[in-house]
Design a protein around this motif. Structure first.
Motif, PDB file in Angstrom:
ATOM      1  N   UNK A  14       5.228   4.846  11.941  1.00  0.00           N
ATOM      2  CA  UNK A  14       5.036   5.358  10.579  1.00  0.00           C
ATOM      3  C   UNK A  14       6.059   4.772   9.617  1.00  0.00           C
ATOM      4  N   UNK A  15       7.300   4.684  10.053  1.00  0.00           N
ATOM      5  CA  UNK A  15       8.337   4.088   9.196  1.00  0.00           C
ATOM      6  C   UNK A  15       8.069   2.606   8.949  1.00  0.00           C
ATOM      7  N   UNK A  16       7.525   1.925   9.942  1.00  0.00           N
ATOM      8  CA  UNK A  16       7.186   0.514   9.777  1.00  0.00           C
ATOM      9  C   UNK A  16       6.046   0.307   8.806  1.00  0.00           C
ATOM     10  N   UNK A  17       5.097   1.240   8.804  1.00  0.00           N
ATOM     11  CA  UNK A  17       3.930   1.113   7.933  1.00  0.00           C
ATOM     12  C   UNK A  17       4.222   1.561   6.504  1.00  0.00           C
ATOM     13  N   UNK A  18       5.016   2.601   6.354  1.00  0.00           N
ATOM     14  CA  UNK A  18       5.310   3.174   5.041  1.00  0.00           C
ATOM     15  C   UNK A  18       6.799   3.493   4.971  1.00  0.00           C
ATOM     16  N   UNK A  19       7.598   2.487   4.693  1.00  0.00           N
ATOM     17  CA  UNK A  19       9.056   2.635   4.744  1.00  0.00           C
ATOM     18  C   UNK A  19       9.585   3.690   3.763  1.00  0.00           C
TER      19      UNK A  19
END
Length: 78
Positions: A14-19
């Motif tokens: 999730x952090x990789x997709x929407x930092x």
């Protein structure tokens, strides 16, 4: 340990997709033997992105593929 490992994999995806979106793991005590991922929107509403409740056996069905949760997130933010 398996719950923590899967939570770490999903939160990393999730952090990789929407930092820019904050990711909290278990802001409230979790339900026993459950794995759920929810999106808390700015208006205060909650959208369930994944729930393993009622899934399995086998136990691995209780946990999502991180890509599945990322796609659910993107579709709910669109």
């Amino acid at each position: 340990r398996v719950y923590g490992r899967n939570a770490a994999a999903v939160s990393e995806a999730l952090r990789g997709a929407m930092a820019h979106l904050p990711v909290d793991i278990n802001p409230r005590p979790p339900r026993r033997n459950s794995f759920e991922v929810s999106l808390l929107k700015e208006d205060g509403s909650t959208v369930e992105l994944w729930s393993g409740i009622g899934k399995g056996p086998p136990r691995k069905l209780k946990f999502p593929q991180p890509e599945t949760v990322v796609e659910a997130l993107k579709s709910n933010l669109a």
